[in-house]
Scaffold this motif. Structure first.
Motif, PDB file in Angstrom:
ATOM      1  N   SER A 165       0.924  -1.357  -0.022  1.00 53.25           N
ATOM      2  CA  SER A 165      -0.016   0.020   0.064  1.00 53.25           C
ATOM      3  C   SER A 165       0.999   1.254  -0.046  1.00 53.25           C
ATOM      4  O   SER A 165       0.349   2.234  -0.570  1.00 53.25           O
ATOM      5  CB  SER A 165      -0.954   0.004   1.233  1.00 53.25           C
ATOM      6  OG  SER A 165      -0.239   0.007   2.227  1.00 53.25           O
ATOM      7  N   ILE A 166       1.894   1.411   0.767  1.00 55.67           N
ATOM      8  CA  ILE A 166       2.979   2.447   0.451  1.00 55.67           C
ATOM      9  C   ILE A 166       3.621   2.466  -0.790  1.00 55.67           C
ATOM     10  O   ILE A 166       3.416   3.691  -1.308  1.00 55.67           O
ATOM     11  CB  ILE A 166       3.895   2.231   1.698  1.00 55.67           C
ATOM     12  CG1 ILE A 166       3.422   2.308   2.864  1.00 55.67           C
ATOM     13  CG2 ILE A 166       5.124   3.533   1.558  1.00 55.67           C
ATOM     14  CD1 ILE A 166       4.450   1.902   4.361  1.00 55.67           C
ATOM     15  N   LEU A 167       3.940   1.384  -1.303  1.00 52.56           N
ATOM     16  CA  LEU A 167       4.817   1.271  -2.524  1.00 52.56           C
ATOM     17  C   LEU A 167       3.692   1.716  -3.884  1.00 52.56           C
ATOM     18  O   LEU A 167       4.265   2.537  -4.676  1.00 52.56           O
ATOM     19  CB  LEU A 167       5.443   0.133  -2.767  1.00 52.56           C
ATOM     20  CG  LEU A 167       6.590  -0.028  -2.309  1.00 52.56           C
ATOM     21  CD1 LEU A 167       7.288  -1.786  -2.527  1.00 52.56           C
ATOM     22  CD2 LEU A 167       7.553   0.773  -2.651  1.00 52.56           C
ATOM     23  N   GLU A 168       2.392   1.754  -3.680  1.00 53.57           N
ATOM     24  CA  GLU A 168       1.390   2.172  -4.633  1.00 53.57           C
ATOM     25  C   GLU A 168       1.526   3.670  -4.784  1.00 53.57           C
ATOM     26  O   GLU A 168       1.112   4.210  -5.763  1.00 53.57           O
ATOM     27  CB  GLU A 168       0.167   1.641  -4.167  1.00 53.57           C
ATOM     28  CG  GLU A 168      -0.111   0.274  -4.343  1.00 53.57           C
ATOM     29  CD  GLU A 168      -1.644  -0.208  -3.907  1.00 53.57           C
ATOM     30  OE1 GLU A 168      -2.358   0.498  -3.381  1.00 53.57           O
ATOM     31  OE2 GLU A 168      -1.880  -1.535  -3.947  1.00 53.57           O
ATOM     32  N   GLN A 169       1.861   4.405  -3.791  1.00 58.19           N
ATOM     33  CA  GLN A 169       1.763   5.850  -3.621  1.00 58.19           C
ATOM     34  C   GLN A 169       3.239   6.380  -4.452  1.00 58.19           C
ATOM     35  O   GLN A 169       3.439   7.372  -4.558  1.00 58.19           O
ATOM     36  CB  GLN A 169       1.736   6.337  -2.335  1.00 58.19           C
ATOM     37  CG  GLN A 169       0.363   5.908  -1.699  1.00 58.19           C
ATOM     38  CD  GLN A 169       0.307   6.316  -0.341  1.00 58.19           C
ATOM     39  OE1 GLN A 169       0.618   7.615   0.146  1.00 58.19           O
ATOM     40  NE2 GLN A 169      -0.483   5.506   0.487  1.00 58.19           N
ATOM     41  N   ALA A 170       4.390   5.368  -4.537  1.00 58.92           N
ATOM     42  CA  ALA A 170       5.554   5.850  -4.858  1.00 58.92           C
ATOM     43  C   ALA A 170       5.232   6.259  -6.348  1.00 58.92           C
ATOM     44  O   ALA A 170       4.842   5.651  -7.358  1.00 58.92           O
ATOM     45  CB  ALA A 170       6.409   4.932  -4.751  1.00 58.92           C
ATOM     46  N   PRO A 171       5.936   7.596  -6.786  1.00 56.90           N
ATOM     47  CA  PRO A 171       5.986   7.781  -8.214  1.00 56.90           C
ATOM     48  C   PRO A 171       6.949   6.604  -8.954  1.00 56.90           C
ATOM     49  O   PRO A 171       6.442   6.438 -10.046  1.00 56.90           O
ATOM     50  CB  PRO A 171       6.779   9.060  -8.268  1.00 56.90           C
ATOM     51  CG  PRO A 171       6.782   9.649  -6.745  1.00 56.90           C
ATOM     52  CD  PRO A 171       6.670   8.428  -6.152  1.00 56.90           C
ATOM     53  N   GLN A 172       7.781   6.336  -8.585  1.00 51.11           N
ATOM     54  CA  GLN A 172       8.539   5.219  -9.223  1.00 51.11           C
ATOM     55  C   GLN A 172       8.974   4.071  -8.157  1.00 51.11           C
ATOM     56  O   GLN A 172       9.436   4.454  -6.916  1.00 51.11           O
ATOM     57  CB  GLN A 172       9.735   5.805  -9.852  1.00 51.11           C
ATOM     58  CG  GLN A 172       9.569   6.540 -10.934  1.00 51.11           C
ATOM     59  CD  GLN A 172      10.808   7.255 -11.788  1.00 51.11           C
ATOM     60  OE1 GLN A 172      12.001   7.032 -11.134  1.00 51.11           O
ATOM     61  NE2 GLN A 172      10.714   7.685 -12.787  1.00 51.11           N
ATOM     62  N   LYS A 173       9.118   2.873  -8.601  1.00 47.88           N
ATOM     63  CA  LYS A 173       9.389   1.927  -7.570  1.00 47.88           C
ATOM     64  C   LYS A 173      10.301   0.849  -8.448  1.00 47.88           C
ATOM     65  O   LYS A 173      10.258   0.754  -9.658  1.00 47.88           O
ATOM     66  CB  LYS A 173       8.325   1.293  -6.913  1.00 47.88           C
ATOM     67  CG  LYS A 173       7.225   0.755  -7.726  1.00 47.88           C
ATOM     68  CD  LYS A 173       6.201  -0.146  -7.070  1.00 47.88           C
ATOM     69  CE  LYS A 173       5.077  -0.798  -7.857  1.00 47.88           C
ATOM     70  NZ  LYS A 173       4.079  -1.358  -7.382  1.00 47.88           N
TER      71      LYS A 173
END
Length: 93
Positions: free
Chosen positions: A71-79
Motif C-alpha cells: 500500500s505504501i509502494l502504490e503511492q511511490a512515483p517510481q519503484k
C-alpha cells in the motif's frame, strides 16, 4: 564549575550580556533543583510502582504477510522491487 562564559568558549558561540544573564539564572535554578532532588533520602522508601510483579506475557513469533509495504509502494512515483526509486542525491545525473 563551568560558567556561562566557559560554556560559550567551549561551544564557540557568542552570547549577548542579556543572554549571559538569562542563562546564568537558568543554570542556577536548574542546579538548585538538582541539589534539592539529591538531598532527598529515599533509601528507606518503598517504590510506589515497579514492573516486577507483572508476569511477562510472551507470544509465539509468527510470520504474517503484510500489505503495508504494497500500500505504501502504490503511492511511490517510481519503484523498483520493494523499494522507492528516487533520483541520486549526490553526484548523479
Amino acid at each position: 564549575m563551568s560558567t556561562v562564559k566557559d560554556i560559550q568558549k567551549k561551544a564557540c558561540i557568542k552570547l549577548s550580556k542579556k543572554e549571559e544573564a538569562y542563562y546564568e539564572n537558568a543554570f542556577s535554578e536548574i542546579l538548585k533543583y538538582v541539589q534539592q532532588i539529591v538531598s532527598v533520602n529515599s533509601k528507606e522508601d518503598t517504590p510506589i510502582y515497579t514492573h516486577d510483579h507483572i508476569p511477562k506475557q510472551l507470544r509465539e513469533d509468527t510470520v504474517e504477510n503484510s500489505t503495508v509495504v504494497n500500500s505504501i509502494l502504490e503511492q511511490a512515483p517510481q519503484k523498483e522491487g520493494n523499494y522507492f526509486k528516487v533520483p541520486p542525491v549526490l553526484g548523479g545525473k
